[in-house]
Enzyme design. Structure first.
Site, PDB file in Angstrom:
ATOM      1  N   ARG A  17      11.728  -5.229   5.526  1.00 38.23           N
ATOM      2  CA  ARG A  17      11.056  -4.012   5.070  1.00 38.23           C
ATOM      3  C   ARG A  17      11.523  -2.816   5.911  1.00 38.23           C
ATOM      4  O   ARG A  17      11.685  -2.926   7.124  1.00 38.23           O
ATOM      5  CB  ARG A  17       9.540  -4.178   5.231  1.00 38.23           C
ATOM      6  CG  ARG A  17       8.773  -2.918   4.885  1.00 38.23           C
ATOM      7  CD  ARG A  17       7.317  -3.190   4.726  1.00 38.23           C
ATOM      8  NE  ARG A  17       6.598  -3.107   5.988  1.00 38.23           N
ATOM      9  CZ  ARG A  17       5.274  -2.976   6.061  1.00 38.23           C
ATOM     10  NH1 ARG A  17       4.548  -2.973   4.965  1.00 38.23           N
ATOM     11  NH2 ARG A  17       4.674  -2.903   7.224  1.00 38.23           N
ATOM     12  N   ARG A  46     -10.376   0.395   8.532  1.00 32.05           N
ATOM     13  CA  ARG A  46      -9.893  -0.942   8.833  1.00 32.05           C
ATOM     14  C   ARG A  46     -10.969  -1.784   9.510  1.00 32.05           C
ATOM     15  O   ARG A  46     -10.754  -2.965   9.753  1.00 32.05           O
ATOM     16  CB  ARG A  46      -8.698  -0.838   9.780  1.00 32.05           C
ATOM     17  CG  ARG A  46      -7.340  -1.131   9.151  1.00 32.05           C
ATOM     18  CD  ARG A  46      -6.327  -0.992  10.256  1.00 32.05           C
ATOM     19  NE  ARG A  46      -5.008  -1.494  10.000  1.00 32.05           N
ATOM     20  CZ  ARG A  46      -3.992  -0.819   9.477  1.00 32.05           C
ATOM     21  NH1 ARG A  46      -4.169   0.384   9.011  1.00 32.05           N
ATOM     22  NH2 ARG A  46      -2.798  -1.357   9.408  1.00 32.05           N
ATOM     23  N   ARG A 101      -1.214  -8.733  13.034  1.00 31.71           N
ATOM     24  CA  ARG A 101      -1.869  -7.738  12.168  1.00 31.71           C
ATOM     25  C   ARG A 101      -2.595  -8.419  11.007  1.00 31.71           C
ATOM     26  O   ARG A 101      -3.648  -7.971  10.572  1.00 31.71           O
ATOM     27  CB  ARG A 101      -0.828  -6.730  11.657  1.00 31.71           C
ATOM     28  CG  ARG A 101      -0.498  -5.678  12.724  1.00 31.71           C
ATOM     29  CD  ARG A 101       0.910  -5.115  12.611  1.00 31.71           C
ATOM     30  NE  ARG A 101       1.161  -4.363  11.412  1.00 31.71           N
ATOM     31  CZ  ARG A 101       2.379  -4.125  10.934  1.00 31.71           C
ATOM     32  NH1 ARG A 101       3.453  -4.600  11.554  1.00 31.71           N
ATOM     33  NH2 ARG A 101       2.538  -3.422   9.848  1.00 31.71           N
ATOM     34  N   ARG A 109      10.437  -0.449  11.010  1.00 35.27           N
ATOM     35  CA  ARG A 109       9.386  -0.104  11.955  1.00 35.27           C
ATOM     36  C   ARG A 109       9.430  -1.031  13.162  1.00 35.27           C
ATOM     37  O   ARG A 109       9.692  -2.226  13.024  1.00 35.27           O
ATOM     38  CB  ARG A 109       8.025  -0.235  11.266  1.00 35.27           C
ATOM     39  CG  ARG A 109       7.656   0.983  10.469  1.00 35.27           C
ATOM     40  CD  ARG A 109       6.473   0.757   9.587  1.00 35.27           C
ATOM     41  NE  ARG A 109       5.338   0.139  10.276  1.00 35.27           N
ATOM     42  CZ  ARG A 109       4.150  -0.021   9.704  1.00 35.27           C
ATOM     43  NH1 ARG A 109       3.956   0.388   8.471  1.00 35.27           N
ATOM     44  NH2 ARG A 109       3.167  -0.588  10.362  1.00 35.27           N
ATOM     45  N   LYS A 161       0.839  -1.210   0.000  1.00 32.86           N
ATOM     46  CA  LYS A 161       0.000   0.000   0.000  1.00 32.86           C
ATOM     47  C   LYS A 161       0.874   1.261   0.000  1.00 32.86           C
ATOM     48  O   LYS A 161       0.560   2.227  -0.680  1.00 32.86           O
ATOM     49  CB  LYS A 161      -0.945   0.025   1.217  1.00 32.86           C
ATOM     50  CG  LYS A 161      -2.000  -1.069   1.193  1.00 32.86           C
ATOM     51  CD  LYS A 161      -3.048  -0.867   2.272  1.00 32.86           C
ATOM     52  CE  LYS A 161      -2.541  -1.102   3.687  1.00 32.86           C
ATOM     53  NZ  LYS A 161      -2.293  -2.508   4.043  1.00 32.86           N
TER      54      LYS A 161
HETATM   55  P1  AMP Z   1      -0.002   0.697   9.150  1.00 38.40           P
HETATM   56  O1  AMP Z   1       1.078   1.699   8.975  1.00 38.40           O
HETATM   57  O2  AMP Z   1      -1.199   0.968   8.247  1.00 38.40           O
HETATM   58  O3  AMP Z   1       0.478  -0.713   9.023  1.00 38.40           O
HETATM   59  O4  AMP Z   1      -0.555   0.873  10.645  1.00 38.40           O
HETATM   60  C1  AMP Z   1       0.288   0.671  11.752  1.00 38.40           C
HETATM   61  C2  AMP Z   1      -0.533   0.517  12.999  1.00 38.40           C
HETATM   62  O5  AMP Z   1      -1.277   1.720  13.233  1.00 38.40           O
HETATM   63  C3  AMP Z   1      -1.566  -0.571  12.967  1.00 38.40           C
HETATM   64  O6  AMP Z   1      -1.026  -1.841  13.296  1.00 38.40           O
HETATM   65  C4  AMP Z   1      -2.545  -0.061  14.037  1.00 38.40           C
HETATM   66  O7  AMP Z   1      -2.052  -0.286  15.345  1.00 38.40           O
HETATM   67  C5  AMP Z   1      -2.551   1.432  13.810  1.00 38.40           C
HETATM   68  N1  AMP Z   1      -3.586   1.811  12.811  1.00 38.40           N
HETATM   69  C6  AMP Z   1      -3.378   2.303  11.557  1.00 38.40           C
HETATM   70  N2  AMP Z   1      -4.544   2.534  10.938  1.00 38.40           N
HETATM   71  C7  AMP Z   1      -5.524   2.196  11.810  1.00 38.40           C
HETATM   72  C8  AMP Z   1      -6.943   2.187  11.744  1.00 38.40           C
HETATM   73  N3  AMP Z   1      -7.604   2.565  10.633  1.00 38.40           N
HETATM   74  N4  AMP Z   1      -7.629   1.766  12.841  1.00 38.40           N
HETATM   75  C9  AMP Z   1      -6.990   1.377  13.966  1.00 38.40           C
HETATM   76  N5  AMP Z   1      -5.655   1.336  14.082  1.00 38.40           N
HETATM   77  C10 AMP Z   1      -4.907   1.742  13.028  1.00 38.40           C
END
Ligand code: AMP
Length: 260
Positions: free
Chosen positions: A139, A103, A182, A171, A26
């Site tokens: 990554r 999400r 996740r 990360r 993404k």
């Molecule tokens: P990402 O960078 O999209 O992989 O998001 C990293 C982390 O941020 C996720 O594992 C969640 O803990 C939190 N997060 C990101 N987007 C959301 C969302 N829409 N709802 C809830 N938690 C989120």
């Protein structure tokens, strides 16, 4: 170049949501869409920025703990962060890419009560690649511009972003344990509301694999240590995958067909 300008004009103002599990690309597809003039709104990135900018607030501490565990941050925290970005005039004028939000079904319902989307793009990546692509291939991303790298697509100088010269880091939540959590969360909460989006007629699928009889050229294929990489696609089968340039071309070709 002329074609690219035509494509930019055609996608201007479009509201696109990138849908797919962690590790499906993404972030990189968002970069490609950003290059067309759309504004990138990433919930995870926005949360990480909030934590970085104000590490001592209660909100940041709560969000950081939850993100470290690979769980979903509560809507009271994530929704205002995302909506603040989406409501900016530049999103309305230029269009946007929503990455990582919604999400959950509740988030999707809330979003659709305020904003319509033109396209939900489902990034179709073989399941077996997801953990390997993130953890096995290390990554990592630029802290300044969020450009993504891995052992498949390393930067020219390790630790330094090719695009902006920023620092590249892994990360804290990209561990095998967190990624599998996740992925479970994606299946249980996110993939579960995909039928709702399909019912709106706005979902399209963009695959990353390349059929064996499709001659895209080796410069468009994912390689690892100099060898063309083949991903396990189940039932003993394998397939080649597009690299960053290959996926950008496939994405732009798809958008041209759809919007031009
Ligand atoms: P990402 O960078 O999209 O992989 O998001 C990293 C982390 O941020 C996720 O594992 C969640 O803990 C939190 N997060 C990101 N987007 C959301 C969302 N829409 N709802 C809830 N938690 C989120």
């Amino acid at each position: 170049m002329e074609d690219l300008n035509q494509l930019k004009a055609a996608v201007r103002g479009k509201r696109i949501h990138l849908f797919g599990p962690p590790g499906c690309g993404k972030g990189n597809r968002s970069k490609d869409l950003q290059a067309l003039g759309l504004v990138h709104v990433a919930s995870g990135g926005a949360l990480r920025a909030k934590v970085r900018d104000d590490p001592d607030s209660e909100l940041s501490k709560t969000a950081q703990e939850i993100m470290k565990r690979g769980e979903l941050v509560p809507d009271e925290i994530v929704v205002p962060v995302v909506m603040e970005h989406l409501n900016k005039p530049e999103c309305k004028e230029n269009g946007f890419i929503l990455d990582g939000f919604p999400r959950t079904k509740a988030q999707a319902d809330l979003l659709f009560s305020q904003v319509d989307l033109d396209l939900v793009l489902l990034l179709d990546v073989p399941r077996s690649f997801l953990i390997f692509g993130v953890v096995g291939a290390n990554r990592r991303a630029c802290v300044s511009c969020a450009s993504g790298y891995s052992d498949f697509d390393p930067p020219k100088v390790e630790g330094v972003c090719d695009r902006c010269g920023g620092t590249i880091v892994q990360r804290a939540d990209d561990t095998a344990e967190t990624i599998s959590k996740r992925l479970d969360g994606y299946d249980a909460e996110t993939r579960a509301f995909l039928p709702d989006l399909e019912a709106r007629g706005i979902v399209e699928v963009l695959p990353i694999t390349v059929a064996d009889d499709d001659d895209v050229g080796e410069s468009r294929l994912k390689t690892l240590l100099g060898e063309v990489y083949r991903v396990d696609i189940g039932d003993g089968g394998t397939a080649r995958m597009l690299n960053l340039d290959g996926m950008r071309e496939r994405l732009y070709g798809f958008l041209a067909k759809k919007f031009m």
